[in-house]
Each structure stands twice: as C-alpha cells, then as structure tokens.
Design a protein around this motif. Structure first.
Motif, mmCIF file in Angstrom:
data_model
loop_
_atom_site.group_PDB
_atom_site.id
_atom_site.type_symbol
_atom_site.label_atom_id
_atom_site.label_comp_id
_atom_site.label_asym_id
_atom_site.label_seq_id
_atom_site.Cartn_x
_atom_site.Cartn_y
_atom_site.Cartn_z
ATOM 1 N N GLN A 29 5.848 0.018 -5.707
ATOM 2 C CA GLN A 29 5.309 0.753 -5.393
ATOM 3 C C GLN A 29 4.670 -0.308 -3.952
ATOM 4 N N CYS A 30 4.269 0.014 -3.297
ATOM 5 C CA CYS A 30 3.238 -1.139 -2.010
ATOM 6 C C CYS A 30 2.007 -0.232 -1.603
ATOM 7 N N ASN A 31 1.137 -1.551 -2.541
ATOM 8 C CA ASN A 31 -0.592 -0.599 -2.460
ATOM 9 C C ASN A 31 -0.967 -1.225 -0.564
ATOM 10 N N THR A 32 -0.051 -2.224 0.147
ATOM 11 C CA THR A 32 -0.491 -1.806 1.573
ATOM 12 C C THR A 32 -0.257 -1.312 2.357
ATOM 13 N N CYS A 90 7.630 -5.060 1.441
ATOM 14 C CA CYS A 90 6.475 -4.513 1.573
ATOM 15 C C CYS A 90 5.611 -5.231 2.491
ATOM 16 N N ASN A 92 2.051 -6.834 4.417
ATOM 17 C CA ASN A 92 0.712 -6.440 4.755
ATOM 18 C C ASN A 92 0.122 -6.989 5.448
#
Length: 111
Positions: A29-32, A90, A92
């Motif tokens: 998962q990459c929340n950014t 990932c 940000n």
C-alpha cells in the motif's frame, strides 16, 4: 460481585474477538499516491538527478532522501499482468511528469 464480573466478561469477549477479525492484506500500500515503477532510485544530490533537475528547471535545494528517475504509475497491484522490471517505489513528494519524482521509498511487490 462475581456475577457482575462474569457477565461483563461474557459481553466483552465477543467484542475482542470481532476486533481481531480485521481483514488483512499482503498487497503493498502507498497512502501518498500511486505506486510508481522507476528506472532508478537515487539520492537527491546524485549527478544524474541534479543534471535532470537542472535541464528541467527544477530546484532541489534542501531536498534530502531518494528521488525516482523515469517513473510511471503501476495500476492494479496484485492483479495478474502488473509488473515492474525496475524499482517499485512509494513517493510522497512532487512528481515532475515521471521524469523526476521526489520523496520516494523502495517497496516490495510480491507477485
């Protein structure tokens, strides 16, 4: 007193069991933002990154950490046919059309 403790235990136990039944996923998962596939991952002060940034007019003064070079988003991670033959990351930070992507961290995608 014992009856109250026992009844409290009977009512709380199912709540604890429900709390531990949270679904888990092994997909990254990459929340950014989207997971990116980058040709290379380098420090912000590397020669290649500073040269590209200079040609594009991008000021990287004060930027620390890793920068992705020549990146494209990976869609459908965990779905057959998705692959990255370079470095999955990932990020940000700012994305300059995939040529340079600031603030990246390497991740592992298990096929």
């Amino acid at each position: 007193m014992f009856a109250r403790s026992a009844s409290l235990f009977v009512f709380v136990l199912p709540l604890l069991a429900a709390a531990s039944a949270v679904p888990r996923t092994d997909s990254p998962q990459c929340n950014t933002g989207p997971i990116q596939c980058c040709k290379s991952l380098q420090s912000a002060d590397s020669k290649e990154v500073t040269t590209l940034a200079g040609l594009l007019g991008i000021v990287l003064t004060g930027v620390t950490g890793l920068v992705g070079v020549n990146c494209s988003p990976i869609s459908g991670v965990g779905v057959g046919g998705t692959s990255c033959n370079a470095q999955p990351v990932c990020c940000n930070g700012n994305n300059f059309n995939g040529v340079i992507v600031v603030g990246c961290s390497p991740i592992t995608i298990n096929a």
